[in-house]
Design a protein around this motif. Structure first.
Motif, PDB file in Angstrom:
ATOM      1  N   SER A  79      47.318  41.051  60.063  1.00 41.16           N
ATOM      2  CA  SER A  79      47.030  39.621  59.873  1.00 41.16           C
ATOM      3  C   SER A  79      47.230  39.207  58.420  1.00 41.16           C
ATOM      4  O   SER A  79      46.753  38.152  57.995  1.00 41.16           O
ATOM      5  CB  SER A  79      45.597  39.305  60.316  1.00 41.16           C
ATOM      6  N   ARG A  80      47.925  40.057  57.652  1.00 42.20           N
ATOM      7  CA  ARG A  80      48.200  39.701  56.263  1.00 42.20           C
ATOM      8  C   ARG A  80      49.150  38.507  56.224  1.00 42.20           C
ATOM      9  O   ARG A  80      50.117  38.446  56.988  1.00 42.20           O
ATOM     10  CB  ARG A  80      48.846  40.868  55.518  1.00 42.20           C
ATOM     11  N   MET A  81      48.887  37.565  55.313  1.00 40.49           N
ATOM     12  CA  MET A  81      49.766  36.406  55.178  1.00 40.49           C
ATOM     13  C   MET A  81      50.104  36.155  53.716  1.00 40.49           C
ATOM     14  O   MET A  81      49.243  36.264  52.841  1.00 40.49           O
ATOM     15  CB  MET A  81      49.121  35.171  55.805  1.00 40.49           C
ATOM     16  N   ASP A  82      51.357  35.808  53.490  1.00 37.83           N
ATOM     17  CA  ASP A  82      51.858  35.490  52.157  1.00 37.83           C
ATOM     18  C   ASP A  82      51.478  34.053  51.814  1.00 37.83           C
ATOM     19  O   ASP A  82      51.900  33.112  52.485  1.00 37.83           O
ATOM     20  CB  ASP A  82      53.381  35.669  52.153  1.00 37.83           C
ATOM     21  N   ASN A  83      50.670  33.886  50.787  1.00 36.18           N
ATOM     22  CA  ASN A  83      50.176  32.565  50.376  1.00 36.18           C
ATOM     23  C   ASN A  83      50.956  31.973  49.206  1.00 36.18           C
ATOM     24  O   ASN A  83      50.540  30.972  48.617  1.00 36.18           O
ATOM     25  CB  ASN A  83      48.703  32.656  49.972  1.00 36.18           C
ATOM     26  N   SER A  84      52.101  32.561  48.852  1.00 35.93           N
ATOM     27  CA  SER A  84      52.791  32.153  47.628  1.00 35.93           C
ATOM     28  C   SER A  84      53.310  30.721  47.683  1.00 35.93           C
ATOM     29  O   SER A  84      53.332  30.021  46.658  1.00 35.93           O
ATOM     30  CB  SER A  84      53.948  33.115  47.323  1.00 35.93           C
ATOM     31  N   VAL A  85      53.713  30.251  48.856  1.00 44.02           N
ATOM     32  CA  VAL A  85      54.213  28.870  48.955  1.00 44.02           C
ATOM     33  C   VAL A  85      53.067  27.879  48.743  1.00 44.02           C
ATOM     34  O   VAL A  85      53.235  26.832  48.102  1.00 44.02           O
ATOM     35  CB  VAL A  85      54.902  28.637  50.315  1.00 44.02           C
ATOM     36  N   THR A  86      51.892  28.212  49.259  1.00 42.52           N
ATOM     37  CA  THR A  86      50.714  27.361  49.036  1.00 42.52           C
ATOM     38  C   THR A  86      50.403  27.263  47.544  1.00 42.52           C
ATOM     39  O   THR A  86      50.098  26.176  47.028  1.00 42.52           O
ATOM     40  CB  THR A  86      49.500  27.931  49.786  1.00 42.52           C
ATOM     41  N   LYS A  87      50.497  28.381  46.862  1.00 38.48           N
ATOM     42  CA  LYS A  87      50.261  28.401  45.421  1.00 38.48           C
ATOM     43  C   LYS A  87      51.293  27.549  44.691  1.00 38.48           C
ATOM     44  O   LYS A  87      50.957  26.747  43.810  1.00 38.48           O
ATOM     45  CB  LYS A  87      50.309  29.852  44.919  1.00 38.48           C
TER      46      LYS A  87
END
Length: 281
Positions: free
Chosen positions: A250-258
């Motif tokens: 369930s890992r998610m990449d949050n880089s776009v949100t940042k």
């Protein structure tokens, strides 16, 4: 800014009401099993933005009630998004990591191909696709492992079991980011305001707590911070069968949100301490 929230007693809806002066609609005012009523509510209240914090979240029950889950998680958000597009107001919608297949160990990027494992994930994906297709200003926030001092969630369950038992077996091969509802609410409010000024921020984003952790290790820290001391024994998912298949990853990449909203992944350990403080522990 006049913000209309679908949901009143859920974890994120509760935090939205704590953080801002919003109009929160419970099931008695806007039942998501009646999408036309949701559209009518938006027109009646004439808000500046809409946040959908309500959903069918009974993952196991969805396996035998997929039609009902799809109306609430798919058709209702579709009606909301279409109405917001017609009125020219931003729409913020909360989705889930369950739209992915849960394979591998790499955090899922926002543009990673979806592949739900069960009815709940499929119903949420129907909602996502409809929101994107509506043509208005929108933000979809996929999140995971939501926790707070209210409602039903893993922290509350562990505290109850930790007070009752000396030994607990907890799944250790599912990994994800616990996400405090308070942080989700803050980001939803920020997105609603920013979308009103800049519709180009429309898109699909991820918000999940850091660092990634297993359910078993999450439980250990809950007990460490709360003062309970049951033994936590790691078990594989196969030892804890459920009607709905849970994603192992369930890992998610949050880089776009940042990059777009300027917000880092929330530290769930800080959020956990705030939850425990609120519960008097």
């Amino acid at each position: 800014m006049k913000i209309l929230v679908f949901g009143r007693t859920g974890q994120v809806a509760t935090e939205l009401q704590r953080q801002a002066d919003v109009i929160a609609l419970g099931r008695d005012k806007a039942d998501l099993s009646d999408p036309t009523a949701c559209a009518a509510a938006i027109r009646s209240h004439a808000p500046d933005a809409v946040i959908n914090a309500a959903a069918y979240t009974a993952v196991d029950k969805a396996e035998r009630n997929e039609d009902a889950a799809t109306v609430i998680n798919g058709d209702a958000p579709a009606a909301m998004a279409q109405t917001c597009a017609e009125l020219g107001i931003p729409f913020v919608h909360i989705s889930t990591d369950y739209v992915f297949d849960g394979t591998g160990e790499t955090p899922f990027a926002t543009d990673h191909p979806t592949g739900p494992l069960g009815a709940y994930g499929r119903s949420k994906l129907v909602g996502e696709d409809a929101v994107r297709a509506a043509g208005g200003a929108f933000v979809i926030f996929r999140t995971s492992w939501v926790v707070s001092a209210h409602g039903n969630n893993f922290v509350k369950t562990m505290l109850r079991l930790g007070a009752e038992r000396d030994r607990l077996t907890i799944v250790a091969d599912q990994i994800g980011g616990p996400t405090p509802a308070a942080d989700i609410a803050s980001l939803c409010l920020a997105a609603a305001e920013q979308l009103a000024d800049d519709a180009s921020k429309s898109g699909t984003y991820h918000i999940s707590g850091a660092p990634d952790v297993s359910w078993a290790d999450f439980a250990r820290l809950i007990f460490e911070q709360s003062g309970f001391s049951p033994e936590v024994v790691d078990i594989p998912t196969t030892d804890f069968p459920t009607p709905a298949v849970r994603p192992a990853n369930s890992r998610m990449d949050n880089s776009v949100t940042k990059a777009v909203f300027g917000l880092d992944r929330p530290d769930w350990r800080v959020g956990l301490q705030n939850i425990l403080n609120e519960l008097g522990l």
